[in-house]
Enzyme design. Structure first.
Site, PDB file in Angstrom:
ATOM      1  N   GLY A 109       1.003  -1.048   0.024  1.00 12.12           N
ATOM      2  CA  GLY A 109      -0.068  -0.045   0.030  1.00 12.12           C
ATOM      3  C   GLY A 109       0.806   1.367  -0.276  1.00 12.12           C
ATOM      4  O   GLY A 109       0.385   2.222  -0.314  1.00 12.12           O
ATOM      5  N   HIS A 111       2.363   2.554   2.543  1.00 14.86           N
ATOM      6  CA  HIS A 111       2.387   3.511   3.755  1.00 14.86           C
ATOM      7  C   HIS A 111       3.596   3.390   4.932  1.00 14.86           C
ATOM      8  O   HIS A 111       3.494   3.846   5.781  1.00 14.86           O
ATOM      9  CB  HIS A 111       0.945   3.352   4.444  1.00 14.86           C
ATOM     10  N   GLY A 177      -2.307  -0.710   2.839  1.00 13.48           N
ATOM     11  CA  GLY A 177      -2.273  -2.064   2.134  1.00 13.48           C
ATOM     12  C   GLY A 177      -2.131  -3.070   3.176  1.00 13.48           C
ATOM     13  O   GLY A 177      -1.651  -2.951   4.429  1.00 13.48           O
ATOM     14  N   GLY A 179      -0.782  -6.233   3.141  1.00 18.57           N
ATOM     15  CA  GLY A 179       0.497  -6.856   3.512  1.00 18.57           C
ATOM     16  C   GLY A 179       1.126  -6.237   4.600  1.00 18.57           C
ATOM     17  O   GLY A 179       1.560  -6.881   5.688  1.00 18.57           O
ATOM     18  N   HIS A 181       0.390  -3.950   6.804  1.00 23.21           N
ATOM     19  CA  HIS A 181      -0.555  -3.597   7.856  1.00 23.21           C
ATOM     20  C   HIS A 181      -0.398  -5.045   8.619  1.00 23.21           C
ATOM     21  O   HIS A 181      -0.238  -4.952  10.234  1.00 23.21           O
ATOM     22  CB  HIS A 181      -1.773  -3.238   7.481  1.00 23.21           C
ATOM     23  N   TYR A 471       4.241   2.178  12.829  1.00 21.00           N
ATOM     24  CA  TYR A 471       4.600   3.516  13.065  1.00 21.00           C
ATOM     25  C   TYR A 471       6.085   3.625  12.871  1.00 21.00           C
ATOM     26  O   TYR A 471       6.618   4.439  13.805  1.00 21.00           O
ATOM     27  CB  TYR A 471       4.034   4.262  14.196  1.00 21.00           C
TER      28      TYR A 471
END
Length: 546
Positions: A109, A111, A177, A179, A181, A471
């Site tokens: 994704g 991120h 996404g 994966g 996450h 994070y």
């Protein structure tokens, strides 16, 4: 054509491959890698390989760059972008990567908070899983298979369209996404009732590796041990959860003049003790920015309650009357609509907005940002320290600065810290995300965020100061140029994984001793000199081969 059978496919190449004494020139290595993909048995179609000279290269690269901080001319760009549409093509990419010592980064994704899924200091390729988006829901079993390239918005939409009474406990941002996450844990407004996303990954199957063949230690590691570390997850089988047909949401604002500080202080003691059906988060931020500084401090209380308004009002009056919640503050809707409500969309957005994978969904992803995380254990932050942190937010440095606090308790209090690699369970009152967003040039905003983070240091978890791997924060440590530097990895590893770090290292050593899957903060294998004795002292692992 996409594979019809959902897989959790981990492509691990474990047989030692001797490297040549001297590395070949970068251009030749890249050419050899491409030749291997196309003609060397890989069978990777050339039209799915994008080099910088391709007119579509920039569009594909930037399509899922969610942090504009890593979309500048100085950001290292991949030599190639690979966009496979079959699992055999993923396998070919991994085989050729190992054969030619050509590094790959996996992106689902986009991120990653430090841009590690699409940037690297040396020559590399991005393996983009955007075509792996299939979601198959079994309503009778209350399970689903979801491929790693799907985003959370697609997952939620497909589940709810099969049944409005089914849901899945994961994050609030629709473009995240699956994966990455799931690999790091994953949480949202259902976490207090049902736990993490990774807590609800229940099985895997495939023609190369499945849950039974990979062994329980390996299966344990991939659910929360961090992405791009143990292999490539192509799909996951998840346990769905039951939600009522009507839920209630609210988002209310209190200024400091409306006793916002007192209410925020009370929230610290109350939020983790509320019934599991209610998640109530708190955002401290500011508004009314002028040239020099913000002038108004605001506290935003946002909630999801698995029930109707009347029951919620009775609960709030009993447990948290200081907030002064009224019926006018509350909205009843379906669970899927609540995802839109909390997802940063315009107020008139429909549930179809969850299917929008673009960078403008929501608009915040067009900005640059930096975030850091903390966990508050035992005692709340003193009111005086909370005010000092809030005052820091008044400074003009970022265009938006915030302290987002998400309550723990509920199911998170009951799950063992060793169940999966994610250790932040019982004893934690809430998690903090310190945030800064900006659009101009320069890194001074990062320095401002570090100062905000330092203000919380005396009041959050210590020894170690814990952090959440999803994070990602390179400030807390990096592996450096030597990927197997185990002692350096322990610095950040114990902050993310606590006592589970040692077990993750043993799994990594057993399944990927050559460290094919790696980034600046991936769990390393043990150094060769101590490898045998350390593995013998720990669990025994299945050796997984192709």
């Amino acid at each position: 054509m996409l594979p019809t059978l959902p897989l959790l496919l981990f492509l691990l190449l474990l047989l030692p491959v001797p490297l040549s004494p001297a590395s070949p020139p970068a251009v030749q290595t890249c050419q050899d890698f491409i030749h291997c993909l196309i003609s060397g048995g890989g069978g990777f179609p050339s039209n799915l390989i994008y080099a910088p000279s391709n007119p579509n290269y920039s569009t594909i690269l930037e399509s899922t760059i969610r942090d504009a901080r890593f979309n500048s001319t100085s950001t290292p760009k991949p030599s190639l972008i690979l966009t496979p549409i079959s699992t055999s093509q993923i396998q070919a990419a991994v085989l050729c990567s190992r054969r030619h010592d050509f590094h790959i980064r996996i992106r689902s994704g986009g991120h990653d908070y430090e841009g590690l899924s699409y940037s690297y200091s040396s020559q590399f390729a991005v393996l983009d899983l955007a075509s792996f988006r299939n979601v198959t829901v079994n309503r009778a079993e209350k399970t689903a298979w979801v491929q790693s390239g799907a985003v959370l918005g697609e997952l939620y939409y497909r589940i709810a369209k099969r049944s409005p009474h089914l849901a899945f406990p994961a994050g609030v941002t629709n473009t995240v996404g699956v994966g990455g996450h799931f690999s790091g844990g994953g949480f949202g407004f259902l976490v207090r009732k049902f736990g993490l996303a990774a807590d609800n990954v229940i099985d895997c199957r495939g023609r190369i590796l499945d849950r039974a063949s990979m062994g329980q230690d390996f299966f344990w590691a991939i659910r929360g041990g961090g992405g791009n570390t143990f292999g490539i997850a192509v799909a996951w089988k998840i346990r769905l959860v039951t939600v009522p047909s009507t839920v209630t949401v609210f988002s209310v604002v209190r200024t400091i003049e409306q006793n916002g500080l007192d209410i925020a202080n009370k929230w610290q003691s109350v939020s983790s003790k509320l019934p599991k059906e209610l998640s109530l988060d708190l955002l401290l931020t500011t508004t009314n920015r002028t040239k020099n500084r913000a002038t108004i401090k605001i506290a935003i209380f946002s909630a999801l309650f698995l029930g109707k308004t009347d029951k919620l009002l009775n609960l709030m009056q009993s447990k948290f009357p200081e907030l002064g919640l009224t019926g006018e503050d509350c909205k009843e809707m379906t669970w899927l609509e609540s995802v839109v409500f909390h997802g940063g969309f315009p107020s008139n957005a429909t549930v179809e907005a969850l299917l929008d994978r673009s960078k403008n969904s929501p608009l915040v992803w067009t900005l640059k940002y930096k975030c850091k995380s903390d966990f508050v254990r035992g005692d709340p932050i003193p009111e005086s320290a909370l005010l000092k942190m809030w005052e820091k937010l008044m400074e003009i440095e970022p265009e938006f600065g915030g302290i987002l606090m998400f309550p723990w308790g509920g199911e998170m209090e009951e799950i063992s810290e060793f169940r999966i690699p994610f250790p932040h369970r019982g004893g934690n009152l809430y998690m903090i995300q310190h945030m800064a967003y900006w659009s101009d040039e320069g890194e001074r905003h990062v320095g401002w965020l570090r100062e905000l983070y330092d203000l919380a240091g005396d009041y959050v978890s210590r020894e170690p100061r814990s952090a959440y791997v999803n994070y990602r924060d390179l400030d807390i440590g990096m592996n450096g140029g030597e990927w197997r530097r185990y002692e350096r990895a322990r610095v950040w590893g114990e902050k993310y994984f606590g006592k589970n770090f040692e077990r993750l290292v043993r799994v990594k050593t057993a399944v990927d001793p050559e460290n094919l899957f790696r980034n600046e903060q991936s769990v390393p294998p043990l150094p060769r000199g101590i490898r045998s004795q350390r593995i013998a002292a720990g669990s025994q692992f299945d050796r997984c081969t192709l």
